[in-house]
Every structure is written in C-alpha cells, then in structure tokens.
Design an enzyme around this catalytic site. Structure first.
Site, PDB file in Angstrom:
ATOM      1  N   SER A 209       0.854  -1.192   0.000  1.00  0.00           N
ATOM      2  CA  SER A 209       0.000   0.000   0.000  1.00  0.00           C
ATOM      3  C   SER A 209       0.886   1.236   0.000  1.00  0.00           C
ATOM      4  O   SER A 209       2.020   1.205   0.505  1.00  0.00           O
ATOM      5  CB  SER A 209      -0.889   0.009   1.251  1.00  0.00           C
ATOM      6  OG  SER A 209      -1.543   1.261   1.399  1.00  0.00           O
TER       7      SER A 209
ATOM      8  N   TYR B 149      -1.235  -0.502  10.403  1.00  0.00           N
ATOM      9  CA  TYR B 149      -1.368  -0.837   8.984  1.00  0.00           C
ATOM     10  C   TYR B 149      -0.159  -0.344   8.199  1.00  0.00           C
ATOM     11  O   TYR B 149       0.435  -1.088   7.407  1.00  0.00           O
ATOM     12  CB  TYR B 149      -2.654  -0.220   8.439  1.00  0.00           C
ATOM     13  CG  TYR B 149      -2.935  -0.561   6.998  1.00  0.00           C
ATOM     14  CD1 TYR B 149      -3.326  -1.842   6.628  1.00  0.00           C
ATOM     15  CD2 TYR B 149      -2.830   0.407   6.000  1.00  0.00           C
ATOM     16  CE1 TYR B 149      -3.596  -2.162   5.303  1.00  0.00           C
ATOM     17  CE2 TYR B 149      -3.099   0.102   4.669  1.00  0.00           C
ATOM     18  CZ  TYR B 149      -3.477  -1.182   4.330  1.00  0.00           C
ATOM     19  OH  TYR B 149      -3.742  -1.491   3.024  1.00  0.00           O
TER      20      TYR B 149
END
Length: 248
Positions: free
Chosen positions: A155, A168
C-alpha cells in the site's frame, strides 16, 4: 477442498496454477477474474479466504466467464492462523503440484490513534499483512515449490505513514522491504518478486480506513488487478521495479 471445473476435455495451454489470498472480493477476486481472462496461461486458481460462504459467491461470479477447462479451487482459511496456513501450503503442494503464481493480497486493519492500539490487534495486523505472506512463501519453498512469480500487495500507506494508521502502515512498510529481500534471494531460482502498492482503492478494507469516503471517486479493484495480470502476462518479465505504485 471442493473443486469447480468449467466443462472441457482439457485445459490446453492454460497449465499454470495461481494461488490468491483474500480472493473472495475486491482486488483478490478481480485478480482471479483477470488471470483467467487474460493471456496468462493460468488454468487453475486456488482462492483463499476466511469465509466459505464468500468463496462460494466468488466461484459463482467467476464460473460464467471462466475459459473451458479452468479449475477453481476454494479454500476457507484465516491466513492469520499461521500454523494452519503452513499446513495448508504443504497440502496444496501435494494436491495441485507447483504453485506458479502467488498473490499475497489478504489484508487487515483496525485504525485507531497510537494511544489506543492494543498489542493483540497490532499482532493480528502483522500476522495477516506480513507474517502470512512470509509463511506461505517459506512453507511452499520448503515443500519443494519453485515459484515463477510472487506478487505482494502492499500500500502507499507503507511508503508514507498516515495519522491513525500506525499498525497498517508499519505492516505494509515491512512488506515492501520484505519483497525487496525476497526478490534478491529468490532470483537464483528464476523467481520474480513484485510488490504492488495501490493508492486509494474501493475495497472493504478501504471502507474501514476511510468510512466517509465515496468509493465511486477513487480507484477500483479491477484497476489494481490489471497491473497484477500484466505482471503475470508474457510482458511481465520486462517490468522491473522495486515497488510498483498504482494510483488512480
């Protein structure tokens, strides 16, 4: 593991096997769709997801357009259960033979401010987003598997941290770095390792990270899946990048 096969006498040129985690929806499901549709030579797709019900819905969505002879093999599994994941990897190696393409797509997040992060939740994030890809690759290698291509879905949050996304972002940053090491170590076997870092993409996980965002205004899962399919296609060997950033 039940098997769904589109009726035909042979798979023909589609002799490659792909394994996709987080395959019941979003980027995983769209990647399966495109690997079957495009000129990738994929004839068998192993779809891994936590929910057996979601997997059956995914199979039903894929079957109508799947080429004749294609095998769709669902496996309900929580990839965060690392012992079960390692066992499953060994079983799959015995059942389907070589896994040519591995797409580590499953993800987890629970975005909260730093002061509110629970250790157990941090560990869960790392289990799913980092340790599961490592466990799958290591377990299959130790079972004698030689990959053609490994794609790790990271990501842009792993490139630049965002407030409230500590666990995350940390897990995806580690995945990007791990992919670089895998690329170096596995090159001797002829294995290509790619890391794809999507920006804002309309997935279920994105709804957790940004619940107020209109999903119609951002990149769609099929956009990222097109990049993965390109990596798996004949032109994929000409794509050499440490971290492929995909932004809409």
């Amino acid at each position: 593991m039940s098997e769904h096969q589109v009726q035909a006498s042979t798979v023909g040129r589609r002799s490659r096997t792909a394994l996709i985690t987080g395959a019941s929806r979003g980027i995983g499901l769209e990647t399966a769709r495109r690997l079957l549709r495009e000129d990738t030579g994929v004839g068998t797709v192993v779809l891994v997801s936590r929910s057996a019900e979601d997997l059956q819905e995914a199979i039903a969505a894929l079957e109508p357009a799947a080429p004749a002879g294609t095998r769709l093999l669902p496996r309900a599994l929580d990839v965060g259960d690392l012992d079960a994941l390692a066992r499953t990897a060994r079983e799959l190696r015995e059942e389907v033979g070589r896994i040519d393409l591995l797409v580590n797509n499953a993800g987890y997040t629970n975005p909260v401010p730093l002061q509110q992060i629970r250790q157990a939740d941090f560990e869960r994030t790392m289990d799913v987003n980092l340790y599961a890809p490592f466990t799958l690759v290591q377990s299959l290698l130790n079972a004698g598997n030689v990959f053609e291509l490994i794609v790790n879905i990271a990501s842009t949050a792993g490139i630049r941290g965002r407030s409230g996304w500590l666990t995350y972002s940390a897990s995806k940053a580690a995945l990007i770095s791990m992919s670089e090491v895998m690329r170096e170590e596995l090159a001797i076997y002829g294995t290509r390792v790619a890391c794809v870092s999507p920006g804002r993409t309309a997935t279920a996980l994105r709804r957790v990270l940004a619940p107020d965002e209109d999903p119609a205004t951002i990149m769609q899962p099929e956009d990222v899946a097109e990049v993965v399919a390109a990596l798996a296609s004949p032109v994929g060997r000409f794509i050499d990048s440490e971290n492929i950033v995909v932004r809409g």
